[in-house]
Enzyme design. Structure first.
Site, PDB file in Angstrom:
ATOM      1  N   SER A   1      -2.769  -8.548   2.297  1.00  0.00           N
ATOM      2  CA  SER A   1      -3.230  -8.590   3.692  1.00  0.00           C
ATOM      3  C   SER A   1      -3.586 -10.024   4.095  1.00  0.00           C
ATOM      4  CB  SER A   1      -4.459  -7.703   3.875  1.00  0.00           C
ATOM      5  OG  SER A   1      -4.173  -6.416   3.413  1.00  0.00           O
TER       6      SER A   1
ATOM      7  N   HIS B   1       0.838  -1.205   0.000  1.00  0.00           N
ATOM      8  CA  HIS B   1       0.000   0.000   0.000  1.00  0.00           C
ATOM      9  C   HIS B   1       0.874   1.258   0.000  1.00  0.00           C
ATOM     10  CE1 HIS B   1      -2.846  -2.934   1.981  1.00  0.00           C
ATOM     11  NE2 HIS B   1      -3.617  -2.424   1.048  1.00  0.00           N
TER      12      HIS B   1
ATOM     13  N   LYS C   1      -1.396  -6.351  -8.842  1.00  0.00           N
ATOM     14  CA  LYS C   1      -1.615  -7.670  -8.233  1.00  0.00           C
ATOM     15  C   LYS C   1      -3.067  -8.098  -8.426  1.00  0.00           C
ATOM     16  CE  LYS C   1      -1.831 -10.237  -4.100  1.00  0.00           C
ATOM     17  NZ  LYS C   1      -3.259 -10.049  -3.831  1.00  0.00           N
TER      18      LYS C   1
ATOM     19  N   GLY D   1      -2.946  -1.505  -7.533  1.00  0.00           N
ATOM     20  CA  GLY D   1      -1.895  -2.495  -7.743  1.00  0.00           C
ATOM     21  C   GLY D   1      -2.240  -3.439  -8.888  1.00  0.00           C
TER      22      GLY D   1
END
Ligand code: PAF
Length: 286
Positions: free
Chosen positions: A186, A37, A149, A147
């Site tokens: 996370s 982040h 991701k 992101g």
């Protein structure tokens, strides 16, 4: 660093920044912040005068089986990190503030939302598109950074911004990884120690495919290589290995004649991890 929990106060703050000639960027999060982040925030700060961050665990993107209550939170730790990063303001709304009684409108990008992860988690991306639209309306960013991701999420947000003519520049940031290559998430803290070690196989499989891609292999062969690498890890429960067009996310067959994305979705114990890699000609210009 200011914090706000109402839409009106947050919007007033951003409007004051803009009246003072500042450009504003936003990074949207569900909290439990990590170095990934912070990389988004730093990237955003390169393009705007002030960065605002939202922390909201959005209930509408969790399905019945997904455990909303188990989502990790650490507001105190998050605020400490955001302050150290020089964030201008943080929006911390309650679910009732974001979805008041009677709220009914949802935003959907049906083509991109119904495939891949959207098939495994029906309704998830509609929840994401809806909350992202609301947060954009409140934070009114000139620039936002997401992101790579969450590749499908990024593709959906780009399409939504384009289709709805939102005046926002969307920047995709390459995945930030732990030292052993595991994509930061996370969810990683919820892996058992054994699964945490096993999960590094995802990056290893993507590395192998990336090295092989120069050898002019077909996407079918690449998919087999990835499956073979992950399959050697007994703790990995493969849920999806997809190779898609890097822009449209349509299925990709045959030789790699343009940029493609390998999308992995693999369960370790109860935790579903995703990862991806862009390969093929033109991958660097995406
Ligand atoms: O990627 C996330 O953390 C969430 O999906 C987002 C974009 C903050 C929307 O809730």
């Amino acid at each position: 660093m200011k914090t706000y929990d109402t839409k009106t106060a947050m919007r007033d703050h951003v409007m004051a920044l803009k009246r003072n000639g500042k450009s504003v960027g936003c990074v949207l999060t569900m909290g439990f912040l990590h170095a990934g982040h912070m990389a988004l925030i730093r990237e955003c700060a390169r393009h705007v005068d002030e960065v605002c961050v939202s922390i909201f665990v959005n209930p509408t993107q969790f399905g019945e089986k997904d455990d909303l209550d188990a989502y990790p939170t650490d507001i105190k730790g998050d605020l400490t990190q955001l302050k150290a990063e020089g964030v201008n303001a943080v929006f911390l709304p309650t679910p009732a503030e974001m979805y008041p009684e009677g709220a009914d409108t949802m935003v959907d990008v049906p083509g991109l939302s119904g495939i891949l992860q959207g098939k495994i988690r029906p309704g998830h991306f509609t929840g994401v598109s809806t909350v992202v639209t609301k947060l954009f309306n409140i934070l009114q960013p000139d620039v936002t950074v997401f992101g790579q991701k969450d590749y499908q999420q990024l593709a959906i947000i780009r399409q939504m911004v384009r289709d709805l003519a939102m005046p926002i520049r969307v920047i995709g940031l390459p995945t930030v990884r732990e030292e052993d290559g595991l994509a930061m998430s996370s969810r990683n803290v919820r892996l058992t120690p054994e699964d945490r070690i096993a999960a590094k196989v995802l990056n290893a499989a993507l590395d192998r495919a990336e090295v092989q891609d120069a050898r002019d292999l077909s996407t079918e062969t690449l998919r087999s290589l990835v499956r073979e690498t992950i399959g050697k890890e007994p703790r990995a429960d493969i849920r999806g290995i997809d190779i898609r067009d890097a822009t449209t996310l349509t299925p990709f067959y045959g030789p790699l004649d343009r940029a493609a994305v390998i999308l992995l979705s693999v369960r370790f114990g109860d935790i579903l991890l995703i990862d991806n890699r862009i390969i093929g000609p033109g991958k660097d210009s995406l």
